[in-house]
Design a protein around this motif. Structure first.
Motif, PDB file in Angstrom:
ATOM      1  N   ASP A  92       0.832  -1.213   0.000  1.00 20.55           N
ATOM      2  CA  ASP A  92       0.000   0.000   0.000  1.00 20.55           C
ATOM      3  C   ASP A  92       0.868   1.265   0.000  1.00 20.55           C
ATOM      4  OD1 ASP A  92      -2.601  -0.885  -0.206  1.00 20.55           O
ATOM      5  OD2 ASP A  92      -2.932  -1.038   1.960  1.00 20.55           O
TER       6      ASP A  92
ATOM      7  N   ALA B 284       2.367   1.663  -3.410  1.00 24.63           N
ATOM      8  CA  ALA B 284       1.339   2.093  -4.366  1.00 24.63           C
ATOM      9  C   ALA B 284       1.066   3.582  -4.200  1.00 24.63           C
ATOM     10  CB  ALA B 284       0.054   1.284  -4.159  1.00 24.63           C
TER      11      ALA B 284
ATOM     12  N   VAL C 135       4.268   5.710  -5.638  1.00 27.39           N
ATOM     13  CA  VAL C 135       4.416   5.852  -7.089  1.00 27.39           C
ATOM     14  C   VAL C 135       3.239   6.634  -7.668  1.00 27.39           C
ATOM     15  CG1 VAL C 135       3.428   3.572  -7.611  1.00 27.39           C
ATOM     16  CG2 VAL C 135       4.921   4.659  -9.261  1.00 27.39           C
ATOM     17  N   THR C 136       2.056   6.426  -7.127  1.00 30.24           N
ATOM     18  CA  THR C 136       0.878   7.103  -7.683  1.00 30.24           C
ATOM     19  C   THR C 136       0.875   8.587  -7.350  1.00 30.24           C
ATOM     20  OG1 THR C 136      -0.321   5.036  -7.405  1.00 30.24           O
ATOM     21  CG2 THR C 136      -1.629   6.984  -7.867  1.00 30.24           C
TER      22      THR C 136
ATOM     23  N   GLU D 224       3.583  10.315  -9.456  1.00 28.67           N
ATOM     24  CA  GLU D 224       3.240  10.470 -10.868  1.00 28.67           C
ATOM     25  C   GLU D 224       2.143  11.507 -11.038  1.00 28.67           C
ATOM     26  OE1 GLU D 224       2.904   6.769 -12.993  1.00 28.67           O
ATOM     27  OE2 GLU D 224       5.106   6.632 -12.881  1.00 28.67           O
TER      28      GLU D 224
ATOM     29  N   ARG E 100      10.232   2.275 -10.042  1.00 26.98           N
ATOM     30  CA  ARG E 100      10.503   0.868 -10.282  1.00 26.98           C
ATOM     31  C   ARG E 100      10.446   0.056  -8.969  1.00 26.98           C
ATOM     32  NH1 ARG E 100      12.240  -3.211 -14.010  1.00 26.98           N
ATOM     33  NH2 ARG E 100      12.125  -4.935 -12.564  1.00 26.98           N
TER      34      ARG E 100
ATOM     35  N   ARG F 147       6.790  -0.172  -7.787  1.00 27.53           N
ATOM     36  CA  ARG F 147       5.946  -1.136  -8.521  1.00 27.53           C
ATOM     37  C   ARG F 147       6.354  -2.571  -8.182  1.00 27.53           C
ATOM     38  NH1 ARG F 147       6.011   3.003 -12.710  1.00 27.53           N
ATOM     39  NH2 ARG F 147       3.875   3.765 -12.930  1.00 27.53           N
ATOM     40  N   ASP F 148       7.646  -2.791  -7.978  1.00 29.47           N
ATOM     41  CA  ASP F 148       8.084  -4.128  -7.562  1.00 29.47           C
ATOM     42  C   ASP F 148       7.437  -4.515  -6.235  1.00 29.47           C
ATOM     43  OD1 ASP F 148       9.576  -4.740  -9.732  1.00 29.47           O
ATOM     44  OD2 ASP F 148      11.520  -4.264  -8.843  1.00 29.47           O
TER      45      ASP F 148
ATOM     46  N   VAL G  28       4.673  -3.487  -5.077  1.00 30.54           N
ATOM     47  CA  VAL G  28       3.245  -3.754  -5.317  1.00 30.54           C
ATOM     48  C   VAL G  28       3.069  -5.171  -5.859  1.00 30.54           C
ATOM     49  CG1 VAL G  28       1.293  -3.167  -6.800  1.00 30.54           C
ATOM     50  CG2 VAL G  28       2.585  -1.349  -5.646  1.00 30.54           C
ATOM     51  N   LEU G  29       3.918  -5.556  -6.790  1.00 26.40           N
ATOM     52  CA  LEU G  29       3.780  -6.890  -7.393  1.00 26.40           C
ATOM     53  C   LEU G  29       4.137  -7.992  -6.399  1.00 26.40           C
ATOM     54  CD1 LEU G  29       5.147  -6.057 -10.933  1.00 26.40           C
ATOM     55  CD2 LEU G  29       2.831  -6.834 -10.391  1.00 26.40           C
TER      56      LEU G  29
ATOM     57  N   VAL H 182      -1.365  -6.217  -2.604  1.00 22.58           N
ATOM     58  CA  VAL H 182      -1.561  -4.782  -2.585  1.00 22.58           C
ATOM     59  C   VAL H 182      -2.706  -4.427  -1.653  1.00 22.58           C
ATOM     60  CG1 VAL H 182      -3.162  -4.616  -4.517  1.00 22.58           C
ATOM     61  CG2 VAL H 182      -1.614  -2.738  -4.045  1.00 22.58           C
ATOM     62  N   ARG H 183      -3.650  -5.352  -1.479  1.00 19.23           N
ATOM     63  CA  ARG H 183      -4.746  -5.042  -0.560  1.00 19.23           C
ATOM     64  C   ARG H 183      -4.903  -6.205   0.395  1.00 19.23           C
ATOM     65  NH1 ARG H 183      -9.255  -7.776  -3.153  1.00 19.23           N
ATOM     66  NH2 ARG H 183      -8.377  -8.531  -5.082  1.00 19.23           N
TER      67      ARG H 183
END
Lengths: 316, 379
Positions: free
Chosen positions: A248, A251, A254-255, A258, A300, A303-304, A306-307, A311-312
């Motif tokens: 979280d 996420a 990065v969000t 951006e 980067r 996002r790693d 998150v993957l 994520v939740r």
């Protein structure tokens, strides 16, 4: 479930906003960019007095207990007002030094700290009283600092630190880095909100062809998209402050970054040439949004994380 | 500030999960946009309704469970996570029903809602006309007063589900002399099989009749099928549009499930590096939409209504949905071209998102003017 700031949290945000609006923050930013820290330090003291750094410290260390939601809300305001200085780093230091006598002095604003992690440079080592280096081997103090290296954001002064005396072989690095990333996300979101606010004001006043340029759809739609991106970053930041899950937080980071940078690009374009000048507040805010993208977790890495998820959390 | 659910909400979610595990068809139903698929989806609605799962947030007297808004959101998460079929009654449940709860009479609710909940009567919407799309207030289909009711004449188009649906609801011009276009409109319900109605299905880009044109020639509608006061239809319809763009039309559960499916597809294809960012962004977007909806639900519970901020949602989920499905088709490689996969069906459906329920251009105007306060200009 009530996923909204409560009355007390809203009051805290508005008092911080009022204090930062009344202080001459833009002057502090200009002077800070030249390496003149007096006005920035005075502002720092008021931020500390407002209780911001205490949100990252335990009660026995002079704080309010760890309050990530309030921290996130505070950093959104600090970002909106483009407050200079190692804000994220001081919060990070307060966690890294949990249990030491220094934390009280960080909370009170007496000591300003910076932290290097993952590279040689730390933010504002020339202004900080305490310079820390966090590596896999532990937490170190850096006696001095190298020459200032200019950042794209003139108010961010990068200084190389060195591993000196070992302070703690096993500091709470995970918790500290999580808070660093979370507060950076919140600060970036605030930066983006400031860029949007300024641009909305500008396009409402600037006239061409006899009408405000903000009445043109090409302008409106670009700002609408910036608004959408920022408004969907906001719940990620606050949600991450509640769950503190690594996915979280990543996420949110990065969000928010951006969205803030996207708002910066829109702001630059819609201000036209004036936005490209050093005099206009837009260009340093855009540069800050750019710099925050890579600070404490680049896109980067986030996002790693998150993957690697989840994520939740399954609610419940 | 918290993300904790009440005991009742968690219990509802657990019961829903158990029921869905036992009832969701093992094989996907045929496409909703075919006659066979429509019938299968209608039967599924009846199966849901038999155990009171079709409209969980409605009062029990109409077939619901009195679930809270948050309970409904949790139900939706479970519903889509279980891979359950699309909802053929969606237009009725999420557009007409909220309007009846706000503006209808007790008689209308008792007559209309239970058969809607059971899938016995499936509703289509009748807003757009050939010359009235984004500028909906310029609509020209007329409702003329007659004894005991109204006579509807004119043409409606892009009426989703109308090829196979039973009844429709929409706006008609009842006072052609009203001083402004959005005045003198009346909100009515009518039977798609009534004398004077001609339904001409329109084939969507994949050839399936997902919507229809409606030709109306003096179609009689009794007074009891007028919703709210005659002439006040615009305000009533805008409240429906607010629901549509807001919380109800696209629940986060749909996108959470779609993002999980995408991540599974990515992993099944060997986690290719080139798709990494796009898959991460799909997971992040679903989480953002879920949390944003929890925030909106919290404002709702505080007594606020969904206003122009629902336009933020519309732009977000419609663009998100397309990006997610484009990534899936890219991951499928050559198979991404095949028309007969669930991914392809969902991709084609996603392409309509930025157009229906108020185009994204209209939504961006609303965001700019009503949320950001920018000056109105020529459209």
């Amino acid at each position: 479930m009530r996923f909204l700031p409560d009355a007390e949290q809203r009051a805290f945000v508005s008092s911080l906003d009022a204090m930062l609006s009344a202080a001459d923050t833009p002057a502090a930013v200009r002077e800070w960019s030249r390496g003149e820290h007096a006005r920035g330090r005075a502002l720092w003291g008021r931020i500390a007095a407002g209780g911001v750094f205490g949100l990252a410290a335990r009660e026995e260390d002079g704080g309010f207990g760890l309050r990530p939601v309030e921290l996130a809300l505070a950093f959104m305001e600090l970002g909106r007002h483009a407050v200079p200085g190692p804000l994220v780093e001081t919060v990070t230091a307060a966690v890294l030094l949990t249990g030491s006598g220094t934390v009280k002095r960080l909370v009170s604003g007496e000591v300003m700290a910076t932290v290097a992690h993952g590279g040689p440079y730390a933010l504002d080592g020339d202004a900080a009283d305490l310079r820390l280096v966090l590596t896999e081997d532990g937490l170190f103090r850096s006696g001095g600092h190298g020459p200032v290296r200019a950042s794209l954001d003139p108010a961010r002064r990068l200084t190389a630190l060195e591993r000196g005396e070992l302070l703690d072989a096993r500091p709470p690095a995970g918790r500290a880095l999580a808070l660093a990333r979370l507060t950076t996300a919140a600060q970036a979101l605030g930066t983006g909100l400031a860029l949007l606010e300024r641009t909305v004001t500008h396009v409402g006043r600037r006239t061409q062809f006899g009408v405000p340029v903000g009445s043109f759809q090409a302008v409106k739609h670009r700002l609408a998209d910036a608004k959408v991106a920022l408004e969907f970053a906001r719940p990620l930041v606050l949600g991450a402050a509640l769950t503190l899950s690594p996915a979280d937080i990543a996420a949110a980071k990065v969000t928010a970054c951006e969205a803030a940078y996207g708002a910066g690009r829109a702001a630059l374009q819609l201000h036209g040439a004036i936005g490209y000048t050093a005099e206009c507040a837009v260009s340093p805010l855009l540069a800050k949004a750019r710099a925050l993208r890579t600070a404490w977790g680049d896109p980067r890495e986030c996002r790693d994380a998150v993957l690697r998820g989840p994520v939740r959390r399954r609610p419940g | 500030m918290d993300l904790a659910f009440s005991e009742a909400e968690s219990a509802l979610r657990d019961r829903a999960r158990a029921w869905l595990r036992a009832h969701v068809p093992a094989e996907p139903l045929p496409s909703l946009e075919t006659e066979e698929g429509f019938a299968a989806h209608r039967a599924w609605e009846a199966e849901l309704a038999a155990d009171r799962w079709s409209v969980v947030n409605w009062p029990a007297e109409y077939g619901g469970r009195n679930a809270s808004l948050v309970g409904w959101l949790l139900f939706e998460e479970e519903y889509y996570a279980a891979g359950a079929p699309g909802r053929v009654s969606q237009n009725g449940i999420h557009l007409l029903a909220p309007t009846l709860f706000d503006f209808g009479t007790a008689e209308q609710r008792a007559r209309v809602l239970p058969p809607m909940a059971r899938g016995e009567v499936v509703w289509a919407q009748a807003w757009s006309e050939p010359e009235a799309g984004s500028d909906l207030a310029s609509l020209r289909s007329r409702a003329v007063r007659t004894e005991g009711g109204w006579l509807l004449s004119g043409q409606k188009t892009w009426s989703s589900r109308a090829a196979f649906a039973d009844r429709a609801f929409g706006l008609f011009r009842s006072d052609p002399d009203a001083p402004a276009p959005h005045q003198g409109l009346t909100y009515l319900m009518f039977d798609l099989r009534a004398p004077g109605v001609t339904v001409r299905p329109i084939r969507r880009m994949d050839g399936r009749p997902a919507f229809a044109e409606l030709f109306l020639d003096e179609v009689f509608v009794p007074d009891e099928d007028v919703i709210g006061e005659p002439g006040r239809g615009w305000r009533i319809a805008m409240s429906t549009a607010g629901n549509e763009r807001g919380l109800m039309l696209r629940s986060p559960g749909r996108f959470l499930a779609a993002a999980d499916r995408l991540a599974a597809l990515w992993r099944a294809r060997g986690s290719p590096e080139w798709a990494r960012d796009r898959v991460a962004d799909a997971l992040i977007g679903a989480r953002a939409y879920q949390l944003s909806t929890f925030a909106a639900a919290s404002r709702f519970l505080d007594g606020e209504r969904i206003g122009p901020e629902s336009s933020l949602n519309k732009v977000f989920w419609s663009e998100y949905d397309i990006a997610l499905h484009e990534t899936a088709l890219d991951l499928l490689g050559e198979e991404g071209e095949w028309a007969d996969t669930e991914w392809a069906e969902r991709y084609v459906f996603s392409l309509a998102g930025p157009i229906y329920a108020g185009t994204n251009e209209i939504q961006r105007d609303i965001i700019a003017e009503r949320l950001l306060g920018l000056p109105k200009g020529r459209r």
